[in-house]
Design an enzyme around this catalytic site. Structure first.
Site, PDB file in Angstrom:
ATOM      1  N   ALA A  13       0.818  -1.217  -0.007  1.00  0.00           N
ATOM      2  CA  ALA A  13      -0.223  -0.085   0.009  1.00  0.00           C
ATOM      3  C   ALA A  13       0.885   1.167  -0.101  1.00  0.00           C
ATOM      4  O   ALA A  13       0.159   2.297  -0.270  1.00  0.00           O
ATOM      5  CB  ALA A  13      -0.876  -0.064   1.201  1.00  0.00           C
ATOM      6  N   LYS A  19      -0.870   2.424  -3.333  1.00  0.00           N
ATOM      7  CA  LYS A  19      -1.174   3.898  -2.709  1.00  0.00           C
ATOM      8  C   LYS A  19      -2.186   4.457  -3.444  1.00  0.00           C
ATOM      9  O   LYS A  19      -3.315   5.121  -2.510  1.00  0.00           O
ATOM     10  CB  LYS A  19       0.242   4.802  -2.832  1.00  0.00           C
ATOM     11  CG  LYS A  19      -0.079   6.120  -2.291  1.00  0.00           C
ATOM     12  CD  LYS A  19       1.278   7.040  -2.515  1.00  0.00           C
ATOM     13  CE  LYS A  19       0.924   8.515  -2.388  1.00  0.00           C
ATOM     14  NZ  LYS A  19       2.181   9.374  -2.621  1.00  0.00           N
ATOM     15  N   TYR A 151       7.984 -13.651 -13.719  1.00  0.00           N
ATOM     16  CA  TYR A 151       6.891 -12.689 -13.605  1.00  0.00           C
ATOM     17  C   TYR A 151       5.586 -13.248 -14.308  1.00  0.00           C
ATOM     18  O   TYR A 151       4.367 -13.312 -13.680  1.00  0.00           O
ATOM     19  CB  TYR A 151       7.234 -11.437 -14.105  1.00  0.00           C
ATOM     20  CG  TYR A 151       6.296 -10.454 -13.759  1.00  0.00           C
ATOM     21  CD1 TYR A 151       5.388  -9.661 -14.677  1.00  0.00           C
ATOM     22  CD2 TYR A 151       6.476  -9.760 -12.459  1.00  0.00           C
ATOM     23  CE1 TYR A 151       4.639  -8.920 -14.278  1.00  0.00           C
ATOM     24  CE2 TYR A 151       5.413  -8.612 -12.007  1.00  0.00           C
ATOM     25  CZ  TYR A 151       4.554  -8.264 -13.191  1.00  0.00           C
ATOM     26  OH  TYR A 151       3.747  -7.155 -12.806  1.00  0.00           O
ATOM     27  N   ALA A 153       4.456 -15.988 -15.298  1.00  0.00           N
ATOM     28  CA  ALA A 153       4.179 -17.232 -14.646  1.00  0.00           C
ATOM     29  C   ALA A 153       3.466 -16.843 -13.407  1.00  0.00           C
ATOM     30  O   ALA A 153       2.046 -17.462 -13.084  1.00  0.00           O
ATOM     31  CB  ALA A 153       5.384 -18.314 -14.522  1.00  0.00           C
ATOM     32  N   VAL A 186       2.175   0.311 -16.260  1.00  0.00           N
ATOM     33  CA  VAL A 186       1.842   1.394 -15.244  1.00  0.00           C
ATOM     34  C   VAL A 186       3.101   2.280 -14.786  1.00  0.00           C
ATOM     35  O   VAL A 186       3.873   1.497 -14.448  1.00  0.00           O
ATOM     36  CB  VAL A 186       0.764   0.902 -14.178  1.00  0.00           C
ATOM     37  CG1 VAL A 186       0.392   2.011 -13.278  1.00  0.00           C
ATOM     38  CG2 VAL A 186      -0.181  -0.076 -14.489  1.00  0.00           C
TER      39      VAL A 186
HETATM   40  N1  LIG Z   1       3.873  -1.027 -12.799  1.00  0.00           N
HETATM   41  C1  LIG Z   1       3.262  -1.958 -13.740  1.00  0.00           C
HETATM   42  O1  LIG Z   1       3.760  -1.834 -14.974  1.00  0.00           O
HETATM   43  C2  LIG Z   1       2.362  -3.007 -13.383  1.00  0.00           C
HETATM   44  C3  LIG Z   1       2.309  -3.579 -11.952  1.00  0.00           C
HETATM   45  N2  LIG Z   1       1.425  -4.485 -11.691  1.00  0.00           N
HETATM   46  C4  LIG Z   1       1.327  -5.180 -10.444  1.00  0.00           C
HETATM   47  O2  LIG Z   1       0.907  -4.048  -9.602  1.00  0.00           O
HETATM   48  C5  LIG Z   1       1.287  -4.432  -8.061  1.00  0.00           C
HETATM   49  C6  LIG Z   1       2.107  -3.199  -7.695  1.00  0.00           C
HETATM   50  O3  LIG Z   1       2.981  -2.973  -8.372  1.00  0.00           O
HETATM   51  P1  LIG Z   1       3.598  -1.448  -8.568  1.00  0.00           P
HETATM   52  O4  LIG Z   1       2.758  -0.637  -7.867  1.00  0.00           O
HETATM   53  O5  LIG Z   1       3.997  -1.074 -10.023  1.00  0.00           O
HETATM   54  O6  LIG Z   1       5.128  -1.501  -7.856  1.00  0.00           O
HETATM   55  P2  LIG Z   1       5.717  -0.714  -6.933  1.00  0.00           P
HETATM   56  O7  LIG Z   1       7.088  -1.036  -6.756  1.00  0.00           O
HETATM   57  O8  LIG Z   1       5.662   0.866  -7.225  1.00  0.00           O
HETATM   58  O9  LIG Z   1       4.977  -0.734  -5.378  1.00  0.00           O
HETATM   59  C7  LIG Z   1       4.930  -2.139  -4.839  1.00  0.00           C
HETATM   60  C8  LIG Z   1       4.781  -1.849  -3.484  1.00  0.00           C
HETATM   61  O10 LIG Z   1       4.651  -3.345  -2.859  1.00  0.00           O
HETATM   62  C9  LIG Z   1       5.580  -3.348  -1.542  1.00  0.00           C
HETATM   63  N3  LIG Z   1       6.005  -4.792  -1.716  1.00  0.00           N
HETATM   64  C10 LIG Z   1       7.064  -5.328  -2.304  1.00  0.00           C
HETATM   65  N4  LIG Z   1       7.286  -6.715  -1.623  1.00  0.00           N
HETATM   66  C11 LIG Z   1       6.376  -6.628  -0.644  1.00  0.00           C
HETATM   67  C12 LIG Z   1       6.276  -7.816   0.373  1.00  0.00           C
HETATM   68  N5  LIG Z   1       6.934  -8.936   0.239  1.00  0.00           N
HETATM   69  N6  LIG Z   1       5.489  -7.659   1.281  1.00  0.00           N
HETATM   70  C13 LIG Z   1       4.666  -6.411   1.558  1.00  0.00           C
HETATM   71  N7  LIG Z   1       4.993  -5.499   0.631  1.00  0.00           N
HETATM   72  C14 LIG Z   1       5.776  -5.349  -0.429  1.00  0.00           C
HETATM   73  C15 LIG Z   1       6.934  -2.396  -1.792  1.00  0.00           C
HETATM   74  O11 LIG Z   1       7.193  -1.849  -0.946  1.00  0.00           O
HETATM   75  C16 LIG Z   1       5.863  -1.281  -2.722  1.00  0.00           C
HETATM   76  O12 LIG Z   1       5.372  -0.426  -1.791  1.00  0.00           O
HETATM   77  C17 LIG Z   1       2.345  -5.582  -8.301  1.00  0.00           C
HETATM   78  O13 LIG Z   1       1.684  -6.901  -7.988  1.00  0.00           O
HETATM   79  C18 LIG Z   1       2.665  -5.617  -9.790  1.00  0.00           C
HETATM   80  O14 LIG Z   1       3.265  -6.821 -10.483  1.00  0.00           O
HETATM   81  C19 LIG Z   1       0.471  -5.039 -12.697  1.00  0.00           C
HETATM   82  C20 LIG Z   1       0.528  -4.592 -14.062  1.00  0.00           C
HETATM   83  C21 LIG Z   1       1.386  -3.431 -14.445  1.00  0.00           C
HETATM   84  C1  LIG Z   2       7.896  -6.133 -18.353  1.00  0.00           C
HETATM   85  C2  LIG Z   2       6.963  -6.134 -17.615  1.00  0.00           C
HETATM   86  C3  LIG Z   2       6.523  -4.546 -17.381  1.00  0.00           C
HETATM   87  C4  LIG Z   2       5.587  -4.133 -16.435  1.00  0.00           C
HETATM   88  C5  LIG Z   2       5.033  -5.103 -15.343  1.00  0.00           C
HETATM   89  C6  LIG Z   2       3.602  -5.247 -15.662  1.00  0.00           C
HETATM   90  O1  LIG Z   2       2.939  -6.063 -14.609  1.00  0.00           O
HETATM   91  C7  LIG Z   2       3.227  -5.775 -16.813  1.00  0.00           C
HETATM   92  O2  LIG Z   2       3.430  -7.072 -17.039  1.00  0.00           O
HETATM   93  C8  LIG Z   2       2.606  -5.177 -18.009  1.00  0.00           C
HETATM   94  C9  LIG Z   2       2.631  -5.742 -19.005  1.00  0.00           C
HETATM   95  C10 LIG Z   2       2.165  -5.143 -20.190  1.00  0.00           C
HETATM   96  C11 LIG Z   2       1.964  -5.918 -21.260  1.00  0.00           C
HETATM   97  C12 LIG Z   2       1.427  -5.413 -22.587  1.00  0.00           C
HETATM   98  C13 LIG Z   2       1.301  -6.075 -23.812  1.00  0.00           C
HETATM   99  C14 LIG Z   2       1.842  -7.323 -23.448  1.00  0.00           C
HETATM  100  C15 LIG Z   2       1.752  -8.389 -24.665  1.00  0.00           C
HETATM  101  C16 LIG Z   2       2.275  -9.877 -24.396  1.00  0.00           C
HETATM  102  O3  LIG Z   2       0.997 -10.071 -23.382  1.00  0.00           O
HETATM  103  C17 LIG Z   2       1.951 -10.561 -25.620  1.00  0.00           C
HETATM  104  C18 LIG Z   2       1.469  -9.657 -26.562  1.00  0.00           C
HETATM  105  C19 LIG Z   2       1.927  -9.087 -27.678  1.00  0.00           C
HETATM  106  C20 LIG Z   2       3.356  -9.620 -27.847  1.00  0.00           C
HETATM  107  C21 LIG Z   2       4.102  -8.780 -28.924  1.00  0.00           C
HETATM  108  C22 LIG Z   2       3.468  -9.288 -30.161  1.00  0.00           C
HETATM  109  O4  LIG Z   2       3.398 -10.426 -30.488  1.00  0.00           O
HETATM  110  O5  LIG Z   2       2.879  -8.352 -30.704  1.00  0.00           O
END
Ligand SMILES: NC(=O)C1=CN([C@@H]2O[C@H](COP(=O)(O)OP(=O)(O)OC[C@H]3O[C@@H](n4cnc5c(N)ncnc54)[C@H](O)[C@@H]3O)[C@@H](O)[C@H]2O)C=CC1
Ligand SMILES: CC/C=C\C[C@H](O)C(=O)/C=C/C=C/C=C\C=C\[C@@H](O)C/C=C\CCC(=O)O
Length: 258
Positions: A13, A19, A151, A153, A186
């Site tokens: 959080a 957050k 990740y 998986a 994000v």
């Molecule tokens: N940033 C992105 O592009 C995307 C993120 N996500 C997912 O969203 C969730 C949040 O990610 P973000 O906000 O981007 O990351 P972030 O790194 O900005 O924030 C993650 C938060 O989780 C906390 N944290 C990490 N390990 C922990 C643990 N073992 N126990 C308790 N707290 C812990 C960190 O201290 C931090 O406050 C994650 O599950 C991530 O996989 C999903 C899709 C896209």
């Molecule tokens: C590298 C991970 C980046 C941020 C972490 C976050 O959780 C996340 O995983 C964001 C993923 C965003 C994915 C956007 C597109 C994903 C595409 C793939 O699922 C496969 C689709 C297309 C592959 C490329 C292609 O064949 O054109």
């Protein structure tokens, strides 16, 4: 679900998406227990939220989701302090292909552990009043991200677990809905640190950057708005909600039921 007076727990959080989830739940009337391993960031956020919402609306608990003991204690403190748990956002997660066992431990095992421990408070079969659990998965839970297979998986696992728990809950009468939130890229610390976290797949960083250019980057507020929809819309159970800058949609999966 009307949020006024409801009690939410958000893991991870202190920063990023967690957050923003915390803030939108507070803005809509909920009380929130903030769980995070980053004590400095967590206490700083709690201080800021106290000024905006008053000290009684939030609780910060230093908690590592890898620890059964710490989660159990955090949930009990939340229930003792606020009077129960209605909403759980299993949001804590990391992306690190070099420490891939830790990635599995936090992203998948942590979600399973949090879910099972929260059900002890939330399930109507154990004296709870029901509620909703939203697990933060990812678009990488719906399609392969070549630069981070572990990740990917973990996020596929979160979606499968969430959908199975939704079906189990309906069949068992837990009174708890389960949904997966699946954002694309994000703008957070996790996203900005990716290039240094790919390990043996670092040579594929450019391919990931091209994906980000192709799909665009979400703000944490956009993600939090989608979380709110999954929490408040009581028709949503077993959903994977795909969110990216171009729009959002509820994913349809192959059906194997006769
Ligand atoms: N940033 C992105 O592009 C995307 C993120 N996500 C997912 O969203 C969730 C949040 O990610 P973000 O906000 O981007 O990351 P972030 O790194 O900005 O924030 C993650 C938060 O989780 C906390 N944290 C990490 N390990 C922990 C643990 N073992 N126990 C308790 N707290 C812990 C960190 O201290 C931090 O406050 C994650 O599950 C991530 O996989 C999903 C899709 C896209
Ligand atoms: C590298 C991970 C980046 C941020 C972490 C976050 O959780 C996340 O995983 C964001 C993923 C965003 C994915 C956007 C597109 C994903 C595409 C793939 O699922 C496969 C689709 C297309 C592959 C490329 C292609 O064949 O054109």
């Amino acid at each position: 679900m009307e949020l006024n007076g409801k009690i939410a727990v958000v893991t991870g959080a202190a920063l990023g998406i967690g957050k923003a989830i915390t803030e939108i739940l507070l803005k809509n009337g909920a009380k929130v227990a903030l769980l995070d391993v980053n004590e400095t960031a967590g206490k700083s956020l709690k201080e800021a939220l106290d000024k905006q919402y008053g000290q009684e609306r939030t609780l910060f608990l230093n908690c590592n989701v890898e620890s059964e003991e710490q989660i159990k204690a955090a949930f009990q403190k939340t229930a003792d302090n606020f009077g129960g748990i209605d909403i759980l956002c299993n949001n804590a997660g990391i992306l690190n292909e070099t420490t891939w066992e830790k990635t599995v431990s936090i992203n998948l095992v942590g979600v399973i552990r949090g879910t099972y421990l929260a059900l002890e408070h939330m399930s109507k079969l154990s004296g709870g009043r029901g509620g909703v659990i939203v697990n933060t998965a990812s678009m990488a839970g719906l399609g392969p991200l070549l630069s981070c297979p572990v990740y990917t998986a973990t996020k596929h696992g979160v979606i499968g677990f969430t959908r199975a728990m939704a079906a189990a809950s309906t069949a068992s009468g837990y009174g708890v809905r389960f949904n997966a939130l699946c954002p694309g890229f994000v703008q957070t610390d996790l996203f900005t640190t990716i290039p240094s976290k790919l390990g043996q797949f670092s040579h594929l960083a450019d391919a990931t950057e091209k994906l980000a250019e192709k799909f665009g980057i979400l703000t944490v507020s956009e993600v939090a708005e989608s979380l709110l929809e999954l929490v408040t819309d009581e028709t949503k159970n077993g959903e994977a909600f795909l969110v990216f800058p171009q729009g959002k949609k509820y994913v349809t999966f192959p059906s194997f039921s006769s």
